[in-house]
Design a protein around this motif. Structure first.
Motif, PDB file in Angstrom:
ATOM      1  N   ASN A 225      26.851  15.384   7.709  1.00 13.40           N
ATOM      2  CA  ASN A 225      25.710  15.532   6.802  1.00 13.40           C
ATOM      3  C   ASN A 225      26.119  16.137   5.462  1.00 13.40           C
ATOM      4  O   ASN A 225      27.069  16.919   5.369  1.00 13.40           O
ATOM      5  N   ILE A 226      25.368  15.760   4.424  1.00 14.21           N
ATOM      6  CA  ILE A 226      25.676  16.195   3.053  1.00 14.21           C
ATOM      7  C   ILE A 226      25.289  17.651   2.830  1.00 14.21           C
ATOM      8  O   ILE A 226      25.929  18.361   2.055  1.00 14.21           O
ATOM      9  N   TYR A 227      24.231  18.101   3.479  1.00 19.18           N
ATOM     10  CA  TYR A 227      23.756  19.482   3.320  1.00 19.18           C
ATOM     11  C   TYR A 227      23.227  19.980   4.670  1.00 19.18           C
ATOM     12  O   TYR A 227      22.955  19.186   5.586  1.00 19.18           O
ATOM     13  N   ALA A 228      23.090  21.300   4.802  1.00 17.05           N
ATOM     14  CA  ALA A 228      22.586  21.884   6.046  1.00 17.05           C
ATOM     15  C   ALA A 228      21.182  21.364   6.323  1.00 17.05           C
ATOM     16  O   ALA A 228      20.357  21.250   5.398  1.00 17.05           O
ATOM     17  N   PRO A 229      20.868  21.025   7.578  1.00 15.43           N
ATOM     18  CA  PRO A 229      19.556  20.442   7.887  1.00 15.43           C
ATOM     19  C   PRO A 229      18.389  21.340   7.478  1.00 15.43           C
ATOM     20  O   PRO A 229      18.471  22.566   7.554  1.00 15.43           O
ATOM     21  N   ILE A 230      17.324  20.718   7.023  1.00 19.55           N
ATOM     22  CA  ILE A 230      16.057  21.412   6.775  1.00 19.55           C
ATOM     23  C   ILE A 230      15.304  21.428   8.097  1.00 19.55           C
ATOM     24  O   ILE A 230      15.084  20.369   8.703  1.00 19.55           O
ATOM     25  N   TYR A 231      14.918  22.613   8.558  1.00 22.13           N
ATOM     26  CA  TYR A 231      14.341  22.745   9.899  1.00 22.13           C
ATOM     27  C   TYR A 231      13.063  23.572   9.845  1.00 22.13           C
ATOM     28  O   TYR A 231      12.973  24.566   9.123  1.00 22.13           O
ATOM     29  N   LEU A 275       8.758  13.253   1.053  1.00 21.25           N
ATOM     30  CA  LEU A 275       8.721  12.786  -0.341  1.00 21.25           C
ATOM     31  C   LEU A 275       7.933  13.743  -1.222  1.00 21.25           C
ATOM     32  O   LEU A 275       8.397  14.152  -2.306  1.00 21.25           O
ATOM     33  N   LYS A 276       6.756  14.139  -0.773  1.00 20.32           N
ATOM     34  CA  LYS A 276       5.918  15.031  -1.577  1.00 20.32           C
ATOM     35  C   LYS A 276       6.542  16.412  -1.747  1.00 20.32           C
ATOM     36  O   LYS A 276       6.448  17.025  -2.813  1.00 20.32           O
ATOM     37  N   GLY A 277       7.182  16.904  -0.688  1.00 21.16           N
ATOM     38  CA  GLY A 277       7.831  18.218  -0.765  1.00 21.16           C
ATOM     39  C   GLY A 277       8.976  18.229  -1.762  1.00 21.16           C
ATOM     40  O   GLY A 277       9.135  19.178  -2.542  1.00 21.16           O
ATOM     41  N   ILE A 278       9.788  17.172  -1.749  1.00 25.63           N
ATOM     42  CA  ILE A 278      10.923  17.080  -2.679  1.00 25.63           C
ATOM     43  C   ILE A 278      10.419  16.920  -4.115  1.00 25.63           C
ATOM     44  O   ILE A 278      10.933  17.553  -5.047  1.00 25.63           O
ATOM     45  N   ASN A 279       9.385  16.091  -4.301  1.00 23.98           N
ATOM     46  CA  ASN A 279       8.851  15.904  -5.651  1.00 23.98           C
ATOM     47  C   ASN A 279       8.190  17.173  -6.188  1.00 23.98           C
ATOM     48  O   ASN A 279       8.289  17.480  -7.380  1.00 23.98           O
ATOM     49  N   GLU A 280       7.538  17.920  -5.290  1.00 25.49           N
ATOM     50  CA  GLU A 280       6.901  19.165  -5.717  1.00 25.49           C
ATOM     51  C   GLU A 280       7.948  20.175  -6.171  1.00 25.49           C
ATOM     52  O   GLU A 280       7.785  20.861  -7.189  1.00 25.49           O
ATOM     53  N   PHE A 281       9.055  20.267  -5.416  1.00 26.58           N
ATOM     54  CA  PHE A 281      10.118  21.200  -5.776  1.00 26.58           C
ATOM     55  C   PHE A 281      10.816  20.781  -7.075  1.00 26.58           C
ATOM     56  O   PHE A 281      11.053  21.603  -7.972  1.00 26.58           O
ATOM     57  N   LYS A 328       1.918  20.137   6.141  1.00 23.07           N
ATOM     58  CA  LYS A 328       2.872  21.091   6.723  1.00 23.07           C
ATOM     59  C   LYS A 328       4.312  20.738   6.344  1.00 23.07           C
ATOM     60  O   LYS A 328       5.116  21.621   6.005  1.00 23.07           O
ATOM     61  N   VAL A 329       4.644  19.445   6.410  1.00 20.32           N
ATOM     62  CA  VAL A 329       6.006  19.013   6.070  1.00 20.32           C
ATOM     63  C   VAL A 329       6.276  19.258   4.588  1.00 20.32           C
ATOM     64  O   VAL A 329       7.324  19.780   4.211  1.00 20.32           O
ATOM     65  N   LYS A 330       5.324  18.906   3.732  1.00 20.24           N
ATOM     66  CA  LYS A 330       5.487  19.101   2.289  1.00 20.24           C
ATOM     67  C   LYS A 330       5.746  20.576   1.968  1.00 20.24           C
ATOM     68  O   LYS A 330       6.692  20.915   1.246  1.00 20.24           O
ATOM     69  N   ASP A 331       4.940  21.465   2.526  1.00 17.61           N
ATOM     70  CA  ASP A 331       5.084  22.896   2.243  1.00 17.61           C
ATOM     71  C   ASP A 331       6.411  23.439   2.779  1.00 17.61           C
ATOM     72  O   ASP A 331       7.083  24.233   2.106  1.00 17.61           O
ATOM     73  N   ALA A 332       6.788  22.999   4.001  1.00 18.03           N
ATOM     74  CA  ALA A 332       8.031  23.491   4.607  1.00 18.03           C
ATOM     75  C   ALA A 332       9.246  23.025   3.816  1.00 18.03           C
ATOM     76  O   ALA A 332      10.195  23.792   3.600  1.00 18.03           O
ATOM     77  N   VAL A 333       9.234  21.766   3.357  1.00 20.87           N
ATOM     78  CA  VAL A 333      10.375  21.215   2.611  1.00 20.87           C
ATOM     79  C   VAL A 333      10.517  21.909   1.258  1.00 20.87           C
ATOM     80  O   VAL A 333      11.603  22.370   0.896  1.00 20.87           O
ATOM     81  N   SER A 334       9.422  21.992   0.502  1.00 18.38           N
ATOM     82  CA  SER A 334       9.515  22.613  -0.823  1.00 18.38           C
ATOM     83  C   SER A 334       9.895  24.089  -0.714  1.00 18.38           C
ATOM     84  O   SER A 334      10.706  24.592  -1.495  1.00 18.38           O
ATOM     85  N   SER A 335       9.355  24.781   0.290  1.00 17.05           N
ATOM     86  CA  SER A 335       9.673  26.191   0.491  1.00 17.05           C
ATOM     87  C   SER A 335      11.155  26.385   0.805  1.00 17.05           C
ATOM     88  O   SER A 335      11.813  27.287   0.251  1.00 17.05           O
ATOM     89  N   THR A 336      11.708  25.532   1.679  1.00 16.69           N
ATOM     90  CA  THR A 336      13.127  25.630   2.048  1.00 16.69           C
ATOM     91  C   THR A 336      14.018  25.382   0.832  1.00 16.69           C
ATOM     92  O   THR A 336      15.019  26.072   0.630  1.00 16.69           O
ATOM     93  N   LEU A 337      13.666  24.404   0.020  1.00 13.70           N
ATOM     94  CA  LEU A 337      14.480  24.074  -1.156  1.00 13.70           C
ATOM     95  C   LEU A 337      14.439  25.199  -2.188  1.00 13.70           C
ATOM     96  O   LEU A 337      15.448  25.479  -2.861  1.00 13.70           O
ATOM     97  N   TYR A 338      13.291  25.847  -2.348  1.00 17.32           N
ATOM     98  CA  TYR A 338      13.203  26.994  -3.263  1.00 17.32           C
ATOM     99  C   TYR A 338      14.087  28.148  -2.791  1.00 17.32           C
ATOM    100  O   TYR A 338      14.688  28.868  -3.595  1.00 17.32           O
ATOM    101  N   LYS A 339      14.179  28.314  -1.478  1.00 15.73           N
ATOM    102  CA  LYS A 339      14.963  29.425  -0.918  1.00 15.73           C
ATOM    103  C   LYS A 339      16.464  29.166  -0.973  1.00 15.73           C
ATOM    104  O   LYS A 339      17.259  30.099  -1.023  1.00 15.73           O
ATOM    105  N   ASP A 340      16.868  27.885  -0.908  1.00 10.71           N
ATOM    106  CA  ASP A 340      18.297  27.553  -0.868  1.00 10.71           C
ATOM    107  C   ASP A 340      18.598  26.561  -1.986  1.00 10.71           C
ATOM    108  O   ASP A 340      18.566  25.348  -1.803  1.00 10.71           O
ATOM    109  N   THR A 341      18.919  27.072  -3.158  1.00 10.98           N
ATOM    110  CA  THR A 341      19.118  26.213  -4.325  1.00 10.98           C
ATOM    111  C   THR A 341      20.383  25.357  -4.210  1.00 10.98           C
ATOM    112  O   THR A 341      20.426  24.248  -4.743  1.00 10.98           O
ATOM    113  N   ALA A 342      21.404  25.851  -3.502  1.00 10.61           N
ATOM    114  CA  ALA A 342      22.639  25.063  -3.325  1.00 10.61           C
ATOM    115  C   ALA A 342      22.349  23.828  -2.480  1.00 10.61           C
ATOM    116  O   ALA A 342      22.795  22.712  -2.789  1.00 10.61           O
TER     117      ALA A 342
END
Length: 613
Positions: A225-231, A275-281, A328-342
């Protein structure tokens, strides 16, 4: 046609008991019968229905261990340590349709078997079935034969609380069935991944996962995988995903513990949420295809009243789940990306690469389509069939259509002359296809034959557009034929992996030998079968007969009259299956990559002398 219309009276009206109906129409309850050679065969559904009940106990917090035993003679025993069926209701719970605690959401909040049919179907379709419940120092048991009660017993016991189900699938319905260990093992691991902390013992082998779907995803990614899984996980939703440097998208989705191979509303909501979570971030407007290409995801939801499109529960139909899953998926994805910028940076880089490839392909696609229109309105190498399934009218069991992909005109000619034009199509290759391993997607549009094959299958935009239930590779049983088969499998696995994952790709088995005397002809699919057939047709002692043996070098050597029986109702085909996504790239690299010395060494070490075959 003489049909009497006067003898329709009360005597013609029949009422079947619920278990009699299951035996008369088993396909309505378990999908198909089969002999165990296919992962969707009925014997695996019977096992699943029983284990599901035990897993439901674990989900409700009762019992952390399930013991499963499968004997060589086909006997299955499943012992859980849950609450145990109430002793006074064991007969009703396994023999009366629409009876069970799963209608009571206080007792079973997230059960799969809400229709109250599962264990009853196992009972009805078994030659022998025994249920024993243990509760608070007492037990009750009941024995059945083909769903009919034979005896009951009850008394005291020192056994721990729980339920024991023992059954033997009825060989009248499942003749010569055999449980395939690889299919069973795959199911056990799915139970383990979906129920972190549950211990399943299959014939003393332990299946256990501490991290649930994250463990399943890690197994499939195998470090590529390219990056650590979003869970993310909460009581009703669990998911994990990451990206590979590959084409297509792969998902493993589950509802209340059941694998939904065809997805459904929960999968479409999951994809929309990502898709929405990534676009929101990112504050961008990425499109879905750029976000999904290369993604591998796992998703499990728990809902109180799942509505499946069939008894075998392959696809979820509940529309009300969409909004809460998306949010739920949108919020979890955007939140994870904000926490881990790398991590977010690597994910966005992958999406931008996908976007770049897509834009490069646009001009290539346009050119390929224009060229195809100039050549012909029809695909020149395709002899199509008349029937094609659709979303509105999918094929029924035993009525699927198929396309044979074959090499050369002679082999195609035999199949075309003997096929059923209603349901059997033929695509003939002009020669050996290109080895596409490591090639970019643009090659599909620059190579005329690959483009024609993709168009014939109608999978350019999505696998869901597939025009055939079965894609069958029909190549000669020689070195060249096997090479072409491997090149075709590489083509599908490299560009259209979900086609294989969803079980649409098959290998046609045709006889290698024809052994005959003046009275009888036997077609043989192996050297061993040829030896046995020769002995049989020669006879014994002084009455030995002359036997003629013909070796079919290619499909074109089999006459259309003979070929008709090999692609008719008794067709022999093997389903191409994937044990793990992580194995695909390794296998393709080894067999189709640029490691010729390594392959040569492997062949030298594994050669088998002819006299030992």
């Amino acid at each position: 046609m003489n049909v009497s219309v006067h003898n329709y009276d009360e005597s013609k009206i029949k009422t079947l008991s619920s278990l009699e109906h299951i035996r008369k129409r088993p396909g309505m309850y378990i999908g198909r019968l089969g002999d165990g050679s296919n992962q969707d065969d009925g014997i695996y559904i019977l096992l699943k229905e029983v284990v599901d009940n035990s897993v439901d106990e674990f989900i409700m917090g009762a019992g952390k261990r399930i013991n499963i035993t499968i004997e060589e003679d086909g006997w299955v025993r499943v012992r859980d340590f849950g609450r145990g069926i109430p002793l006074g209701k064991i007969v009703d719970c396994v023999s009366t349709i629409n009876t069970g605690a799963k209608y009571n959401t206080d007792v079973f909040q997230f059960s799969v078997g809400l229709n109250g049919v599962g264990t009853k179907a196992v009972n009805a379709l078994s030659s022998h079935f025994r249920v024993t419940a243990f509760r608070e120092g007492r037990f009750a048991s009941a024995d059945f034969a083909q769903g009919v009660l034979q005896s009951k017993d009850e008394g005291e016991t020192t056994e721990k609380n729980g339920t024991l189900i023992e059954f033997l699938a009825d060989r009248e319905l499942f003749p010569e069935f055999v449980y395939d260990p690889k299919y069973i093992e795959r199911r056990m691991w799915r139970y383990a991944y979906l129920n972190a902390g549950l211990k399943l013992y299959l014939n003393k082998s332990l299946y256990y996962s501490a991290n649930g779907l994250l463990d399943l995803l890690d197994k499939e990614l195998d470090g590529e995988n390219i990056y650590a899984p979003i869970y993310y996980k909460d009581p009703t939703l669990e998911f994990a995903f990451s990206h590979l440097d590959s084409y297509g998208e792969n998902y493993y989705t589950f509802v209340n513990g059941t694998y939904t191979s065809e997805g459904g509303t929960h999968l479409s909501a999951f994809r929309e949420g990502i898709l929405k979570g990534i676009n929101e971030f990112s504050n961008k407007k990425f499109i879905n295809t750029d976000v999904r290409d290369g993604i591998v995801g796992t998703l499990a939801i728990k809902i109180k009243e799942p509505v499946f499109e069939s008894q075998t529960k392959n696809k979820l139909g509940n529309t009300e789940v969409r909004s809460w899953i998306v949010n739920k998926v949108k919020d979890a994805v955007s939140s994870t990306l904000y926490k881990d910028t790398a991590m977010a940076e690597r994910l966005i880089e992958k999406i931008l690469r996908n976007e770049s490839v897509r834009k490069e392909l646009q001009s290539v696609r346009k050119e390929a389509r224009a060229k195809a229109r100039k050549v012909a309105f029809k695909i020149p190498q395709l002899k199509d069939c008349k029937y094609h399934p659709s979303k509105e009218k999918p094929s029924k069991e035993g009525e699927e259509n198929m396309i044979f992909i074959t090499e050369g005109q002679s082999a195609a000619g035999s199949i075309v002359s003997s096929r059923d034009p209603l349901t059997q199509a033929v695509f003939s290759l002009k020669g050996k296809p290109m080895n596409v391993l490591g090639q970019k997607l643009a090659l599909l549009y620059k190579n005329e034959e690959m483009y024609s094959l993709m168009q014939a299958l109608n999978i350019e935009e999505s696998i869901s557009g597939l025009r055939f239930d079965k894609v069958i590779l029909a190549t000669d049983a020689d070195v060249d034929g096997l090479h072409i088969r491997n090149l075709l499998l590489t083509f599908f696995l490299h560009y259209f992996e979900p086609l294989v994952k969803l079980g649409h790709v098959y290998i046609l088995e045709t006889p290698i030998f024809r052994v005959r005397n003046k009275q009888e002809t036997i077609y043989c699919y192996s050297e061993k079968e040829k030896v046995l057939a020769t002995k049989k047709l020669q006879g014994r002692g002084s009455r030995q007969l002359a036997v003629e043996t013909t070796r079919f070098k290619g499909l074109g050597e089999i006459s259309p009259k003979e070929f008709k029986q090999f692609i008719g109702p008794d067709i022999r085909i093997k389903n191409v299956t994937l044990d793990s996504l992580s194995e695909v790239s390794k296998v393709l690299q080894f067999y189709m990559g640029k490691n010729t010395p390594e392959r040569k060494q492997y062949i030298m070490e594994n050669l088998v002398p002819v006299d030992q075959i």
